[in-house]
Write a protein that holds these residues in place. Structure first.
Motif, PDB file in Angstrom:
ATOM      1  N   LYS A 287       0.812  -1.221   0.000  1.00 58.30           N
ATOM      2  CA  LYS A 287       0.000   0.000   0.000  1.00 58.30           C
ATOM      3  C   LYS A 287       0.841   1.265   0.000  1.00 58.30           C
ATOM      4  O   LYS A 287       0.518   2.243  -0.702  1.00 58.30           O
ATOM      5  CB  LYS A 287      -0.920  -0.012   1.223  1.00 58.30           C
ATOM      6  N   LEU A 288       1.936   1.259   0.753  1.00 58.22           N
ATOM      7  CA  LEU A 288       2.690   2.497   0.948  1.00 58.22           C
ATOM      8  C   LEU A 288       4.040   2.559   0.253  1.00 58.22           C
ATOM      9  O   LEU A 288       4.517   3.650  -0.067  1.00 58.22           O
ATOM     10  CB  LEU A 288       2.913   2.727   2.453  1.00 58.22           C
ATOM     11  N   TYR A 289       4.667   1.402   0.034  1.00 55.20           N
ATOM     12  CA  TYR A 289       6.069   1.440  -0.385  1.00 55.20           C
ATOM     13  C   TYR A 289       6.374   0.618  -1.640  1.00 55.20           C
ATOM     14  O   TYR A 289       7.516   0.266  -1.883  1.00 55.20           O
ATOM     15  CB  TYR A 289       6.959   0.945   0.772  1.00 55.20           C
ATOM     16  N   LYS A 290       5.369   0.329  -2.421  1.00 55.90           N
ATOM     17  CA  LYS A 290       5.552  -0.548  -3.579  1.00 55.90           C
ATOM     18  C   LYS A 290       6.550   0.008  -4.585  1.00 55.90           C
ATOM     19  O   LYS A 290       7.318  -0.724  -5.208  1.00 55.90           O
ATOM     20  CB  LYS A 290       4.211  -0.798  -4.255  1.00 55.90           C
ATOM     21  N   LYS A 291       6.581   1.327  -4.761  1.00 57.08           N
ATOM     22  CA  LYS A 291       7.445   1.947  -5.770  1.00 57.08           C
ATOM     23  C   LYS A 291       8.659   2.648  -5.159  1.00 57.08           C
ATOM     24  O   LYS A 291       9.335   3.430  -5.829  1.00 57.08           O
ATOM     25  CB  LYS A 291       6.629   2.956  -6.591  1.00 57.08           C
ATOM     26  N   THR A 292       8.959   2.366  -3.923  1.00 54.21           N
ATOM     27  CA  THR A 292      10.090   3.018  -3.265  1.00 54.21           C
ATOM     28  C   THR A 292      11.386   2.259  -3.515  1.00 54.21           C
ATOM     29  O   THR A 292      11.377   1.066  -3.795  1.00 54.21           O
ATOM     30  CB  THR A 292       9.857   3.130  -1.750  1.00 54.21           C
ATOM     31  N   LEU A 293      12.498   2.980  -3.401  1.00 57.49           N
ATOM     32  CA  LEU A 293      13.813   2.390  -3.618  1.00 57.49           C
ATOM     33  C   LEU A 293      14.333   1.772  -2.325  1.00 57.49           C
ATOM     34  O   LEU A 293      14.622   2.473  -1.361  1.00 57.49           O
ATOM     35  CB  LEU A 293      14.796   3.458  -4.116  1.00 57.49           C
ATOM     36  N   LEU A 294      14.432   0.448  -2.328  1.00 52.96           N
ATOM     37  CA  LEU A 294      14.937  -0.281  -1.170  1.00 52.96           C
ATOM     38  C   LEU A 294      15.886  -1.374  -1.637  1.00 52.96           C
ATOM     39  O   LEU A 294      15.695  -1.949  -2.722  1.00 52.96           O
ATOM     40  CB  LEU A 294      13.789  -0.939  -0.393  1.00 52.96           C
ATOM     41  N   PRO A 295      16.904  -1.685  -0.845  1.00 51.29           N
ATOM     42  CA  PRO A 295      17.762  -2.824  -1.188  1.00 51.29           C
ATOM     43  C   PRO A 295      16.947  -4.116  -1.063  1.00 51.29           C
ATOM     44  O   PRO A 295      16.017  -4.195  -0.256  1.00 51.29           O
ATOM     45  CB  PRO A 295      18.879  -2.772  -0.146  1.00 51.29           C
ATOM     46  N   GLN A 296      17.286  -5.100  -1.858  1.00 46.05           N
ATOM     47  CA  GLN A 296      16.532  -6.358  -1.865  1.00 46.05           C
ATOM     48  C   GLN A 296      16.993  -7.257  -0.716  1.00 46.05           C
ATOM     49  O   GLN A 296      17.748  -8.207  -0.903  1.00 46.05           O
ATOM     50  CB  GLN A 296      16.697  -7.053  -3.220  1.00 46.05           C
ATOM     51  N   LEU A 297      16.490  -6.937   0.473  1.00 48.18           N
ATOM     52  CA  LEU A 297      16.831  -7.676   1.682  1.00 48.18           C
ATOM     53  C   LEU A 297      15.595  -8.403   2.202  1.00 48.18           C
ATOM     54  O   LEU A 297      14.482  -7.839   2.165  1.00 48.18           O
ATOM     55  CB  LEU A 297      17.380  -6.727   2.748  1.00 48.18           C
ATOM     56  N   PRO A 298      15.773  -9.614   2.690  1.00 51.68           N
ATOM     57  CA  PRO A 298      14.624 -10.423   3.131  1.00 51.68           C
ATOM     58  C   PRO A 298      13.713  -9.758   4.143  1.00 51.68           C
ATOM     59  O   PRO A 298      12.510  -9.980   4.127  1.00 51.68           O
ATOM     60  CB  PRO A 298      15.288 -11.675   3.709  1.00 51.68           C
TER      61      PRO A 298
END
Length: 305
Positions: A287-298
């Motif tokens: 809902k809030l962070y689908k298009k945000t830039l985040l490292p691919q961490l579990p």
């Protein structure tokens, strides 16, 4: 005869001057070519050095490697520690002496495991690694002390003794320092991927909600790690879980209803009322962070513990 000699001498002189001119020309040509080659080599080496400098020491691979080799061993111990403490706080039947002895051994094993991979090429990750290892070693000592104290103290009394014990205090401080450094490294990574993201951001008690709303997720997460460090509060949830609860609190209109104007005020309320849980971020991600830039961490996924 003298005229012929003069003519020969003149031809010889002209030849000598011509050869000298050619030699001088060749000499200076050689110098110019050599200088050009040296300059080209220097520029190439300079470009190579600049290229190396431009590569951030916080790559996606570094963050993932740290997660699996350092963070997970610590987290696995932390989960077991919180499980034992939770049983004590709820009055469940537990052999405290045996449980804390096992926790002491587990902490030592996890400290050794977290030491098996060198993260020192990435300064913040190296700092976090050292702090997590120190935390585990201090937890091992705190657990040993708790096992001894359990012979004369039970339940809440034992928990109070643990909370005041110097090794536990050190373990907590090192854990929070490590966590903050890890989230700071994630911020540095995001800044290297997107130049519009600041590589540094300081926690401010006066950070208002309008400004908070404009911040990238990696900045928000780092600020929440800062906040937990400043409160000296070790938790079962992650800093990004706290981020999501702050965002939800604002979006829901509760902040406006309660007239809370700063992020610090909301954080204080959420933590004081025990309103944050591990997994809150994952629940809000779509809902809030689908298009945000985040490292691919579990631990950013829906299956995070």
């Amino acid at each position: 005869m003298e005229k012929k000699l003069s003519a020969n001498a003149m031809l010889y002189s002209i030849g000598f001057v011509f050869m000298l001119a050619c030699s001088v020309g060749a000499f200076f040509y050689g110098i110019e070519v050599g200088a050009d080659r040296t300059e080209s080599r220097y520029e190439a080496e300079k470009a190579s050095a600049e290229a190396k400098k431009s590569v951030s020491p916080y790559q996606q691979q570094d963050l993932v490697s740290f997660y699996h080799t350092v963070f997970l061993p610590y987290r696995e111990f932390q989960n077991e520690w919180f499980s034992a403490v939770n049983k004590l706080s709820q009055g469940e039947s537990i052999d405290a002496s045996s449980a804390f002895k096992e926790l002491s051994n587990l902490a030592k094993n996890k400290a050794s495991e977290a030491s098996s991979f060198n993260m020192q090429n990435s300064p913040l990750l190296g700092e976090a690694q050292v702090a997590y290892i120190r935390s585990l070693k201090s937890f091992a000592d705190a657990a040993s002390q708790a096992a001894s104290s359990s012979k004369s103290a039970k339940g809440d009394e034992l928990l109070q003794l643990i909370a005041k014990e110097k090794n536990y205090i050190t373990a907590t401080a090192q854990s929070l320092t490590a966590q903050q450094a890890y989230y700071d490294a994630m911020l540095k990574w995001s800044a290297s991927v997107n130049v519009e993201i600041p590589s540094e951001y300081k926690l401010s008690a006066k950070l208002d909600l309008a400004k908070w709303d404009t911040l990238p997720i990696t900045v928000k997460n780092k600020l929440m790690a800062d906040s937990l460090l400043s409160r000296k509060q070790i938790t079962t949830f992650y800093p990004h879980d706290l981020t999501s609860r702050v965002d939800e609190f604002i979006i829901s209109g509760q902040a406006a209803k309660m007239k809370l104007g700063t992020v610090s005020q909301i954080v204080e309320l959420l933590l004081d009322t025990d309103a944050v849980r591990s997994g809150d971020f994952a629940d809000s991600h779509a809902k809030l962070y689908k298009k945000t830039l985040l490292p691919q961490l579990p631990f950013f996924s829906a299956n995070a513990d």
